[in-house]
Motif scaffolding. Structure first.
Motif, PDB file in Angstrom:
ATOM      1  N   PRO A  70       0.794  -1.248   0.000  1.00 45.11           N
ATOM      2  CA  PRO A  70       0.000   0.000   0.000  1.00 45.11           C
ATOM      3  C   PRO A  70       0.817   1.285   0.000  1.00 45.11           C
ATOM      4  O   PRO A  70       0.552   2.188  -0.811  1.00 45.11           O
ATOM      5  CB  PRO A  70      -0.834  -0.143   1.276  1.00 45.11           C
ATOM      6  N   ALA A  71       1.788   1.399   0.855  1.00 46.75           N
ATOM      7  CA  ALA A  71       2.565   2.640   0.943  1.00 46.75           C
ATOM      8  C   ALA A  71       3.355   2.886  -0.336  1.00 46.75           C
ATOM      9  O   ALA A  71       3.479   4.028  -0.809  1.00 46.75           O
ATOM     10  CB  ALA A  71       3.499   2.601   2.148  1.00 46.75           C
ATOM     11  N   ASP A  72       3.897   1.799  -0.897  1.00 48.24           N
ATOM     12  CA  ASP A  72       4.682   1.939  -2.123  1.00 48.24           C
ATOM     13  C   ASP A  72       3.781   2.286  -3.319  1.00 48.24           C
ATOM     14  O   ASP A  72       4.163   3.088  -4.187  1.00 48.24           O
ATOM     15  CB  ASP A  72       5.445   0.645  -2.414  1.00 48.24           C
ATOM     16  N   ALA A  73       2.592   1.688  -3.359  1.00 45.02           N
ATOM     17  CA  ALA A  73       1.645   2.003  -4.431  1.00 45.02           C
ATOM     18  C   ALA A  73       1.202   3.459  -4.336  1.00 45.02           C
ATOM     19  O   ALA A  73       1.045   4.145  -5.353  1.00 45.02           O
ATOM     20  CB  ALA A  73       0.443   1.074  -4.352  1.00 45.02           C
ATOM     21  N   GLN A  74       1.027   3.931  -3.111  1.00 48.17           N
ATOM     22  CA  GLN A  74       0.656   5.329  -2.917  1.00 48.17           C
ATOM     23  C   GLN A  74       1.781   6.249  -3.385  1.00 48.17           C
ATOM     24  O   GLN A  74       1.533   7.288  -4.029  1.00 48.17           O
ATOM     25  CB  GLN A  74       0.357   5.588  -1.437  1.00 48.17           C
ATOM     26  N   TYR A  75       3.023   5.858  -3.086  1.00 51.38           N
ATOM     27  CA  TYR A  75       4.174   6.669  -3.498  1.00 51.38           C
ATOM     28  C   TYR A  75       4.239   6.753  -5.024  1.00 51.38           C
ATOM     29  O   TYR A  75       4.433   7.841  -5.596  1.00 51.38           O
ATOM     30  CB  TYR A  75       5.475   6.065  -2.950  1.00 51.38           C
ATOM     31  N   PHE A  76       4.085   5.609  -5.695  1.00 49.32           N
ATOM     32  CA  PHE A  76       4.125   5.617  -7.156  1.00 49.32           C
ATOM     33  C   PHE A  76       2.996   6.485  -7.719  1.00 49.32           C
ATOM     34  O   PHE A  76       3.219   7.297  -8.620  1.00 49.32           O
ATOM     35  CB  PHE A  76       4.001   4.191  -7.705  1.00 49.32           C
ATOM     36  N   PHE A  77       1.808   6.315  -7.174  1.00 49.95           N
ATOM     37  CA  PHE A  77       0.636   7.053  -7.658  1.00 49.95           C
ATOM     38  C   PHE A  77       0.832   8.564  -7.492  1.00 49.95           C
ATOM     39  O   PHE A  77       0.455   9.350  -8.373  1.00 49.95           O
ATOM     40  CB  PHE A  77      -0.602   6.596  -6.879  1.00 49.95           C
ATOM     41  N   ASP A  78       1.428   8.958  -6.383  1.00 50.84           N
ATOM     42  CA  ASP A  78       1.627  10.388  -6.113  1.00 50.84           C
ATOM     43  C   ASP A  78       2.797  10.974  -6.897  1.00 50.84           C
ATOM     44  O   ASP A  78       2.823  12.178  -7.175  1.00 50.84           O
ATOM     45  CB  ASP A  78       1.869  10.610  -4.619  1.00 50.84           C
ATOM     46  N   THR A  79       3.778  10.135  -7.228  1.00 48.65           N
ATOM     47  CA  THR A  79       4.995  10.626  -7.884  1.00 48.65           C
ATOM     48  C   THR A  79       4.879  10.601  -9.409  1.00 48.65           C
ATOM     49  O   THR A  79       5.302  11.540 -10.085  1.00 48.65           O
ATOM     50  CB  THR A  79       6.216   9.795  -7.452  1.00 48.65           C
ATOM     51  N   PHE A  80       4.312   9.535  -9.941  1.00 52.98           N
ATOM     52  CA  PHE A  80       4.216   9.359 -11.395  1.00 52.98           C
ATOM     53  C   PHE A  80       2.886   9.895 -11.915  1.00 52.98           C
ATOM     54  O   PHE A  80       1.924  10.075 -11.169  1.00 52.98           O
ATOM     55  CB  PHE A  80       4.395   7.889 -11.765  1.00 52.98           C
ATOM     56  N   ASP A  81       2.879  10.141 -13.241  1.00 50.58           N
ATOM     57  CA  ASP A  81       1.694  10.742 -13.851  1.00 50.58           C
ATOM     58  C   ASP A  81       1.565  10.246 -15.287  1.00 50.58           C
ATOM     59  O   ASP A  81       2.424   9.520 -15.806  1.00 50.58           O
ATOM     60  CB  ASP A  81       1.802  12.264 -13.816  1.00 50.58           C
ATOM     61  N   VAL A  82       0.503  10.677 -15.929  1.00 48.49           N
ATOM     62  CA  VAL A  82       0.259  10.310 -17.324  1.00 48.49           C
ATOM     63  C   VAL A  82       1.422  10.790 -18.191  1.00 48.49           C
ATOM     64  O   VAL A  82       1.868  11.936 -18.072  1.00 48.49           O
ATOM     65  CB  VAL A  82      -1.061  10.933 -17.820  1.00 48.49           C
ATOM     66  N   GLY A  83       1.913   9.888 -19.041  1.00 50.13           N
ATOM     67  CA  GLY A  83       3.033  10.223 -19.911  1.00 50.13           C
ATOM     68  C   GLY A  83       4.377   9.774 -19.394  1.00 50.13           C
ATOM     69  O   GLY A  83       5.385   9.871 -20.112  1.00 50.13           O
ATOM     70  N   ASP A  84       4.427   9.254 -18.156  1.00 50.35           N
ATOM     71  CA  ASP A  84       5.675   8.742 -17.609  1.00 50.35           C
ATOM     72  C   ASP A  84       5.921   7.314 -18.100  1.00 50.35           C
ATOM     73  O   ASP A  84       4.997   6.589 -18.467  1.00 50.35           O
ATOM     74  CB  ASP A  84       5.644   8.781 -16.080  1.00 50.35           C
ATOM     75  N   ILE A  85       7.192   6.901 -18.073  1.00 48.04           N
ATOM     76  CA  ILE A  85       7.612   5.618 -18.631  1.00 48.04           C
ATOM     77  C   ILE A  85       7.786   4.567 -17.531  1.00 48.04           C
ATOM     78  O   ILE A  85       8.386   4.822 -16.491  1.00 48.04           O
ATOM     79  CB  ILE A  85       8.949   5.756 -19.372  1.00 48.04           C
ATOM     80  N   VAL A  86       7.223   3.376 -17.803  1.00 47.98           N
ATOM     81  CA  VAL A  86       7.450   2.215 -16.944  1.00 47.98           C
ATOM     82  C   VAL A  86       7.986   1.102 -17.835  1.00 47.98           C
ATOM     83  O   VAL A  86       7.312   0.686 -18.788  1.00 47.98           O
ATOM     84  CB  VAL A  86       6.157   1.751 -16.244  1.00 47.98           C
ATOM     85  N   GLU A  87       9.170   0.627 -17.535  1.00 46.97           N
ATOM     86  CA  GLU A  87       9.776  -0.445 -18.323  1.00 46.97           C
ATOM     87  C   GLU A  87       9.862  -1.723 -17.488  1.00 46.97           C
ATOM     88  O   GLU A  87      10.277  -1.684 -16.325  1.00 46.97           O
ATOM     89  CB  GLU A  87      11.173  -0.049 -18.806  1.00 46.97           C
ATOM     90  N   THR A  88       9.474  -2.841 -18.079  1.00 54.19           N
ATOM     91  CA  THR A  88       9.518  -4.139 -17.403  1.00 54.19           C
ATOM     92  C   THR A  88      10.487  -5.046 -18.151  1.00 54.19           C
ATOM     93  O   THR A  88      10.469  -5.101 -19.386  1.00 54.19           O
ATOM     94  CB  THR A  88       8.128  -4.784 -17.368  1.00 54.19           C
ATOM     95  N   VAL A  89      11.326  -5.756 -17.396  1.00 52.92           N
ATOM     96  CA  VAL A  89      12.332  -6.622 -18.025  1.00 52.92           C
ATOM     97  C   VAL A  89      12.338  -8.001 -17.359  1.00 52.92           C
ATOM     98  O   VAL A  89      11.850  -8.186 -16.246  1.00 52.92           O
ATOM     99  CB  VAL A  89      13.743  -5.994 -17.929  1.00 52.92           C
ATOM    100  N   ASN A  90      12.869  -8.970 -18.132  1.00 52.99           N
ATOM    101  CA  ASN A  90      13.195 -10.316 -17.624  1.00 52.99           C
ATOM    102  C   ASN A  90      11.990 -11.164 -17.224  1.00 52.99           C
ATOM    103  O   ASN A  90      12.092 -11.976 -16.295  1.00 52.99           O
ATOM    104  CB  ASN A  90      14.172 -10.215 -16.444  1.00 52.99           C
ATOM    105  N   THR A  91      10.871 -11.030 -17.912  1.00 56.43           N
ATOM    106  CA  THR A  91       9.732 -11.910 -17.625  1.00 56.43           C
ATOM    107  C   THR A  91       9.675 -13.085 -18.592  1.00 56.43           C
ATOM    108  O   THR A  91       8.916 -14.036 -18.377  1.00 56.43           O
ATOM    109  CB  THR A  91       8.398 -11.151 -17.712  1.00 56.43           C
ATOM    110  N   GLY A  92      10.459 -13.017 -19.676  1.00 57.02           N
ATOM    111  CA  GLY A  92      10.422 -14.080 -20.675  1.00 57.02           C
ATOM    112  C   GLY A  92       9.202 -14.010 -21.576  1.00 57.02           C
ATOM    113  O   GLY A  92       8.934 -14.945 -22.342  1.00 57.02           O
ATOM    114  N   TYR A  93       8.461 -12.931 -21.489  1.00 54.55           N
ATOM    115  CA  TYR A  93       7.236 -12.775 -22.280  1.00 54.55           C
ATOM    116  C   TYR A  93       7.457 -11.651 -23.292  1.00 54.55           C
ATOM    117  O   TYR A  93       8.263 -10.757 -23.060  1.00 54.55           O
ATOM    118  CB  TYR A  93       6.065 -12.445 -21.344  1.00 54.55           C
ATOM    119  N   PRO A  94       6.759 -11.690 -24.431  1.00 49.14           N
ATOM    120  CA  PRO A  94       6.949 -10.630 -25.427  1.00 49.14           C
ATOM    121  C   PRO A  94       6.457  -9.273 -24.942  1.00 49.14           C
ATOM    122  O   PRO A  94       5.879  -9.136 -23.867  1.00 49.14           O
ATOM    123  CB  PRO A  94       6.116 -11.118 -26.623  1.00 49.14           C
ATOM    124  N   MET A  95       6.655  -8.306 -25.816  1.00 46.79           N
ATOM    125  CA  MET A  95       6.144  -6.956 -25.573  1.00 46.79           C
ATOM    126  C   MET A  95       4.652  -6.905 -25.890  1.00 46.79           C
ATOM    127  O   MET A  95       4.117  -7.774 -26.571  1.00 46.79           O
ATOM    128  CB  MET A  95       6.862  -5.943 -26.476  1.00 46.79           C
TER     129      MET A  95
END
Length: 411
Positions: free
Chosen positions: A360-385
């Motif tokens: 919860p606290a970390d999700a709140q931090y992300f929600f308050d810090t990030f906004d529309v148009g910001d980049i989130v990159e995910t790596v190493n799941t073995g799944y396509p884009m």
């Protein structure tokens, strides 16, 4: 002849009277002859006819024309020595007279005031031919109707909005664009430090624009599509120019790593937080690559039926409401607060249906810090884009190939 004195006097009087009569008759004949000659002359002369107007005038658009492009002026041109005395162009709906200019040599009149779409006009003129004879003319025409108009907009960027540096500009057109090369030249995105952009068409009505790198942070930007009066194809005419002014925020980037089960958060290239996460399970692995935050909601109801699931399916889950949600794809990948039942797996294992879950606290931090148009990159799941149009996965396409609609990446 000899006269007696008495006869002589009478005869002389008679002779003088006859002589007088003879003179009078003579003068009377002269007078009568003169009148006769004049009457004869008048009767035989042809009455002078009024000269006919023989001027030549061309009008654009032609009489009774339809679908005239209103960005093109109306013109009246005198030819073969014909000049223009006056021209009047009237909006038939409002009765307003439009302004125009007459050339110095009085041979060409051009409307100088914008015409309106879907409107009837009447144009009248008075011209003078080379023989100085006046003539009049009238012409009517109509401009492009609603059925043949097109407009453009950017649904994901609002006037005066503030967005992250990864925001993709998506231009929508109300009608199919056939003349793509011409329209691309009319699209511009400008601002201090904004690099050269390229356009990728996702359909005949949707085009996206991006630069090689992200947009510059904390910058005022103007996006335009100057399509007013331009034929998009099939006779569809742009009815207005598009202008949207917006600005960018700080540069914000998050990296979610399946190997470490963590997300690192950066603001202006400085690491500001690292938090544990849970990703998609084996059946629903999280997609890799760079995605853009599309929208944010404090709460969002997750419904498995939107994924095509039915009760009894192996992957069925009970609908629930998530908190502090940031959408990454149209198909339903979010960053959000994990459910209480998943807390034990955060930072340890993957139990979601592709989302990135946090405490919860970390999700709140992300929600308050990030906004529309910001980049989130995910790596190493073995799944396509994710497909680039499943959200905004455009940053996963090499810039050199961005305009190539046939380019196929790892998705």
């Amino acid at each position: 002849m000899a006269f007696s004195p008495k006869e002589s006097m009478a005869s002389r009087r008679q002779a003088l009277g006859l002589s007088a009569l003879g003179l009078t008759s003579a003068f009377g004949l002269v007078a009568c002859g003169s009148s006769a000659d004049n009457a004869s002359s008048s009767a035989s002369a042809t009455p002078s006819e009024k000269p006919k107007y023989a001027g030549k005038v061309s009008v654009v658009p032609e009489n009774e024309a339809t679908e005239h492009n209103p960005t093109h002026p109306a013109t009246v041109t005198g030819e073969e020595g014909t000049t223009l005395k006056s021209v009047k162009l009237v909006n038939d709906t409002t009765g307003a007279e439009l302004k125009g200019t007459l050339s110095d040599d009085k041979t060409t009149w051009t409307s100088s005031e914008d015409l309106e779409f879907d409107t009837q006009y009447t144009l009248t003129y008075t011209a003078i031919d080379s023989q100085k004879v006046e003539g009049k003319g009238e012409s009517t025409f109509g401009t492009v109707t609603a059925a043949n108009q097109a407009d453009a907009w950017i649904p994901n960027v609002q006037e005066g909005g503030v967005y992250g540096v990864g925001q993709i500009l998506e231009f929508h057109f109300s009608e199919p664009v056939v003349n793509k090369d011409a329209i691309e030249k009319l699209i511009s995105v400008t601002g201090k430090g904004v690099g050269e952009g390229k356009i990728r068409w996702y359909s005949d009505t949707v085009a996206r624009w991006r630069t090689e790198d992200y947009l510059p942070a904390r910058t005022a930007i103007t996006a335009k599509a100057n399509i007013l009066g331009v034929d998009l194809g099939n006779g569809m005419i742009g009815n207005s120019n598009l202008v949207v002014n917006f600005s960018t925020s700080d540069k914000r980037y998050a990296l979610a790593d399946n190997y470490t089960k963590t997300m690192q958060m950066f603001v202006n290239d400085k690491l500001v937080n690292t938090v544990p996460i849970t990703l998609g399970n084996e059946d629903w692995p999280s997609v890799v690559g760079k995605l853009v935050v599309i929208e944010q909601e404090a709460t969002y109801k997750f419904d498995p039926t939107t994924l095509g699931l039915k009760k009894g399916d192996p992957h069925w889950y009970e609908p629930f409401t998530a908190h502090n949600t940031s959408r990454l794809t149209n198909s339903g990948v979010f960053v959000h607060q994990a459910l209480p039942s998943a807390y034990a797996y955060v930072g340890v294992g993957n139990v979601s249906h592709g989302c990135l879950g946090m405490m919860p606290a970390d999700a709140q931090y992300f929600f308050d810090t990030f906004d529309v148009g910001d980049i989130v990159e995910t790596v190493n799941t073995g799944y396509p884009m994710a497909d680039p149009d499943n959200g905004y996965g455009d940053w996963n396409i090499p810039f050199a190939s961005y305009s190539d609609e046939n380019y196929k990446g790892d998705w």
